[in-house]
Design an enzyme around this catalytic site. Structure first.
Site, PDB file in Angstrom:
ATOM      1  CE1 TYR A  13      41.570  50.247  29.517  1.00 54.80           C
ATOM      2  CE2 TYR A  13      43.695  49.955  28.435  1.00 54.80           C
ATOM      3  CZ  TYR A  13      42.371  49.584  28.605  1.00 54.80           C
ATOM      4  OH  TYR A  13      41.845  48.561  27.864  1.00 54.80           O
ATOM      5  CB  THR A  85      56.693  52.599  32.352  1.00 53.45           C
ATOM      6  OG1 THR A  85      55.623  52.346  33.279  1.00 53.45           O
ATOM      7  CG2 THR A  85      56.919  54.081  32.266  1.00 53.45           C
ATOM      8  NE  ARG A 163      47.930  56.041  45.489  1.00 54.91           N
ATOM      9  CZ  ARG A 163      47.684  56.712  46.600  1.00 54.91           C
ATOM     10  NH1 ARG A 163      47.029  57.837  46.549  1.00 54.91           N
ATOM     11  NH2 ARG A 163      48.099  56.258  47.755  1.00 54.91           N
ATOM     12  CE  LYS A 215      50.799  52.695  40.160  1.00 55.07           C
ATOM     13  NZ  LYS A 215      49.398  52.789  39.857  1.00 55.07           N
ATOM     14  CG  HIS A 253      42.574  37.624  62.917  1.00 62.08           C
ATOM     15  ND1 HIS A 253      43.087  38.898  62.928  1.00 62.08           N
ATOM     16  CD2 HIS A 253      43.149  36.980  63.964  1.00 62.08           C
ATOM     17  CE1 HIS A 253      43.927  39.026  63.927  1.00 62.08           C
ATOM     18  NE2 HIS A 253      43.980  37.876  64.579  1.00 62.08           N
ATOM     19  NE  ARG A 255      45.363  42.514  65.183  1.00 60.66           N
ATOM     20  CZ  ARG A 255      44.394  42.334  66.098  1.00 60.66           C
ATOM     21  NH1 ARG A 255      43.444  43.235  66.211  1.00 60.66           N
ATOM     22  NH2 ARG A 255      44.397  41.287  66.882  1.00 60.66           N
ATOM     23  CB  CYS A 269      49.118  47.878  37.405  1.00 60.78           C
ATOM     24  SG  CYS A 269      48.280  48.973  36.262  1.00 60.78           S
ATOM     25  CE1 TYR A 325      43.506  44.458  33.247  1.00 64.69           C
ATOM     26  CE2 TYR A 325      44.266  43.629  35.355  1.00 64.69           C
ATOM     27  CZ  TYR A 325      43.751  44.647  34.593  1.00 64.69           C
ATOM     28  OH  TYR A 325      43.481  45.858  35.184  1.00 64.69           O
ATOM     29  CE  LYS A 326      40.608  44.987  36.996  1.00 65.73           C
ATOM     30  NZ  LYS A 326      40.827  45.783  38.197  1.00 65.73           N
TER      31      LYS A 326
HETATM   32  N1  SAJ Z   1      44.004  39.237  41.324  1.00 63.18           N
HETATM   33  C1  SAJ Z   1      44.038  38.013  41.960  1.00 63.18           C
HETATM   34  N2  SAJ Z   1      43.532  37.929  43.219  1.00 63.18           N
HETATM   35  C2  SAJ Z   1      42.985  39.008  43.856  1.00 63.18           C
HETATM   36  C3  SAJ Z   1      42.968  40.243  43.212  1.00 63.18           C
HETATM   37  C4  SAJ Z   1      43.484  40.336  41.925  1.00 63.18           C
HETATM   38  O1  SAJ Z   1      44.531  37.020  41.431  1.00 63.18           O
HETATM   39  O2  SAJ Z   1      42.529  38.830  44.984  1.00 63.18           O
HETATM   40  C5  SAJ Z   1      44.556  39.369  39.965  1.00 63.18           C
HETATM   41  C6  SAJ Z   1      43.556  39.889  38.934  1.00 63.18           C
HETATM   42  O3  SAJ Z   1      42.762  38.869  38.415  1.00 63.18           O
HETATM   43  C7  SAJ Z   1      44.483  40.494  37.923  1.00 63.18           C
HETATM   44  C8  SAJ Z   1      45.628  41.046  38.771  1.00 63.18           C
HETATM   45  O4  SAJ Z   1      45.561  40.355  40.002  1.00 63.18           O
HETATM   46  O5  SAJ Z   1      45.008  39.525  37.045  1.00 63.18           O
HETATM   47  C9  SAJ Z   1      45.584  42.522  39.027  1.00 63.18           C
HETATM   48  O6  SAJ Z   1      44.254  42.962  39.245  1.00 63.18           O
HETATM   49  P1  SAJ Z   1      43.855  44.046  40.325  1.00 63.18           P
HETATM   50  O7  SAJ Z   1      42.389  44.263  40.261  1.00 63.18           O
HETATM   51  O8  SAJ Z   1      44.410  43.682  41.641  1.00 63.18           O
HETATM   52  O9  SAJ Z   1      44.658  45.345  39.921  1.00 63.18           O
HETATM   53  P2  SAJ Z   1      44.833  46.211  38.580  1.00 63.18           P
HETATM   54  O10 SAJ Z   1      46.128  45.803  37.966  1.00 63.18           O
HETATM   55  O11 SAJ Z   1      43.637  46.195  37.727  1.00 63.18           O
HETATM   56  O12 SAJ Z   1      44.946  47.666  39.242  1.00 63.18           O
HETATM   57  C10 SAJ Z   1      45.953  47.879  40.222  1.00 63.18           C
HETATM   58  C11 SAJ Z   1      45.330  48.621  41.413  1.00 63.18           C
HETATM   59  N3  SAJ Z   1      46.276  48.641  42.521  1.00 63.18           N
HETATM   60  C12 SAJ Z   1      45.942  48.221  43.755  1.00 63.18           C
HETATM   61  O13 SAJ Z   1      44.857  47.776  44.008  1.00 63.18           O
HETATM   62  C13 SAJ Z   1      46.979  48.339  44.814  1.00 63.18           C
HETATM   63  C14 SAJ Z   1      44.953  50.027  40.996  1.00 63.18           C
HETATM   64  O14 SAJ Z   1      44.512  50.765  42.122  1.00 63.18           O
HETATM   65  C15 SAJ Z   1      46.157  50.726  40.353  1.00 63.18           C
HETATM   66  O15 SAJ Z   1      45.809  52.027  39.900  1.00 63.18           O
HETATM   67  C16 SAJ Z   1      46.587  49.928  39.145  1.00 63.18           C
HETATM   68  O16 SAJ Z   1      46.977  48.628  39.618  1.00 63.18           O
HETATM   69  C17 SAJ Z   1      47.735  50.623  38.459  1.00 63.18           C
HETATM   70  O17 SAJ Z   1      47.481  51.311  37.446  1.00 63.18           O
HETATM   71  O18 SAJ Z   1      48.860  50.549  38.957  1.00 63.18           O
END
Ligand code: SAJ
Length: 434
Positions: A13, A85, A163, A215, A253, A255, A269, A325-326
């Site tokens: 990816y 990893t 990222r 990261k 809010h 903040r 990730c 997963y999402k």
């Molecule tokens: N999820 C929730 N609630 C939320 C957001 C996400 O339950 O409000 C879940 C999703 O359904 C999923 C998991 O969290 O199962 C992760 O999804 P994600 O969209 O938050 O993140 P990833 O794993 O697809 O991508 C993340 C990103 N990191 C951040 O947003 C800080 C991406 O920018 C990174 O490049 C990636 O990890 C990575 O490769 O590390």
């Protein structure tokens, strides 16, 4: 510094989009993957992963001759390591009686080994794989130095975290700010010269270990934020509150930015990276560990919700919508949706699953249907586990005509309650105690 020839090791990816991006910007790129099936697929114009726009980008790069793929590296001006990893399945640590997971760094070590015979003075090596802090200096540098060359003296060595968000990789690769950490300032500078070829976001230089930490901190911050959202959902259910309403009000809010509860945290990730910090220092990371445990237990929470709603699970016919997963990705790694299905089946339920992005996925023990229609027929309850656009936009009146189920359980706030009620469904939503 100017780079003409680049070798990208690992065509997943991250590695594949990165390789095609460099090729599109004029470098001669050799993409390496140890899996011959992946190399063959790419050579034949195919693609082994789903990512919007990636197929065309790779085909274009291959057509121009700028991107070649092979199973072994060749000499180049720069090398990028972008291999997985994952967890070490059998190897885990224990702190205060609780297990924590450890990273399997064998692919990174093997990638570094494969560079050794080809490393020349003046080369740049960049590690992009998410790694525990100090990997670049303590694992990668010593391996590369088997070449007889000294890291930071004879060749440049840097860490640059990727990222990008799956689903938006090609855009984010270009637009996101990029952190580059060198084991020397000159190494970081060399990294900047390489990535500046296509990165339009800000490029910020630092040292390698800081870049590794950055990261891990980003993904850990997100994991902890989701864990608190999941805990709020559990509280709301008990206290007679709709968590979705409460979160949207709290987020007014200036903040506060609470993320969304759901069936758990998956992917390769966010559900993995926090463990790298725990592994580095289990004694001073109780919050990170707790958050991981909360999110890992969320599929079980959903399981209990379904069990209560149906008043027992043995022999019950359930349709699970979504296994990724999402939303809107085909990636099934560490998916909490799959975990929910497994728990329901273990309790005796008959679960049919439909995953539009991978309808034929090979998941031992799970029953996948090739179409939505087949998934909806002859069932008692629908559970929405992934907020794919296709599911969110389903017309409940059409659904009602295709299924005998009148119970709908929404774990991602994807279905408008009123419309589903009007179509004759009893709609339950994760986090809604009203
Ligand atoms: N999820 C929730 N609630 C939320 C957001 C996400 O339950 O409000 C879940 C999703 O359904 C999923 C998991 O969290 O199962 C992760 O999804 P994600 O969209 O938050 O993140 P990833 O794993 O697809 O991508 C993340 C990103 N990191 C951040 O947003 C800080 C991406 O920018 C990174 O490049 C990636 O990890 C990575 O490769 O590390």
């Amino acid at each position: 510094m100017k780079f003409n020839n680049l070798c990208v090791i690992g065509l997943g990816y991250i590695g594949l989009p990165t390789a095609s991006m460099f090729a599109a910007n004029g470098l001669n790129v050799l993409g390496i993957d140890i899996n011959p099936a992946i190399v063959e697929t790419l050579q034949n114009g195919g693609l082994h992963i789903h990512e919007p726009g990636l197929g065309e980008a790779v085909q274009q790069a291959v057509r121009t001759g700028r991107l070649r793929v092979a199973i072994r590296p060749e000499p180049a001006d720069a090398f990028i390591i972008a291999v997985p990893t994952p967890f070490e399945e059998k190897d885990f640590g224990v702190f205060n009686g609780e297990k924590y997971k450890k990273a399997d760094m064998s692919a990174v070590a093997a990638a570094a080994e494969s560079i050794v015979p080809h490393l020349r003075p003046g080369n740049l090596v960049v590690l992009e794989s998410t790694s525990p802090p100090r990997t670049t200096t303590d694992l990668v540098a010593p391996i590369l130095e088997k070449s007889g060359l000294k890291a930071g003296v004879d060749f440049y060595l840097a860490y640059s975290p990727e990222r990008v968000l799956p689903g938006q990789i090609l855009r984010e690769l270009v637009e996101n700010a990029r952190v580059i950490g060198g084991i020397t300032p000159e190494s970081a500078q060399a990294g900047r010269d390489l990535y500046a070829v296509f990165v339009k976001g800000e490029i910020i230089l630092t040292d390698a270990t800081t870049a590794e930490m950055v990261k891990l901190m980003e993904n850990t911050y997100r994991d902890v934020n989701i864990a608190i959202a999941n805990e709020f959902a559990r509280l709301a259910e008990r206290l007679g509150v709709d968590v979705w309403e409460a979160i949207s009000l709290a987020n007014r809010h200036p903040r506060v930015k609470i993320l969304s509860p759901g069936p758990g945290v998956g992917g390769h990730c966010i559900s993995v990276d926090p463990w790298f910090l725990v592994e580095a220092a289990p004694d001073i990371t109780p919050l990170i560990q707790r958050a991981r445990h909360v999110n890992d237990s969320q599929p079980h929470h959903v399981f209990e919700l379904v069990e209560r709603a149906l008043g027992g699970l043995r022999g019950r016919r359930i349709t699970a919508l979504g296994l990724a997963y999402k939303p809107n990705v085909d990636d099934l790694r560490e998916s909490p949706a799959i975990e929910v299905v497994r728990l329901l089946q273990e309790a005796g339920a008959n679960v049919k699953c439909f995953e539009p992005f991978k309808p034929n996925a090979d998941l031992p023990g799970l029953t996948l249907t090739p179409t939505l229609e087949a998934a909806l027929a002859g069932t008692e309850a629908l559970i929405l586990l992934v907020g794919h656009t296709q599911f969110r936009e389903m017309n409940p009146l059409h659904v009602a005509a295709q299924t005998s189920a009148r119970l709908a359980i929404d774990t991602v706030n994807g279905w408008p309650a009123q419309a589903w009620k009007e179509a004759g469904f009893r709609l339950l939503r994760l986090g809604n105690g009203k």
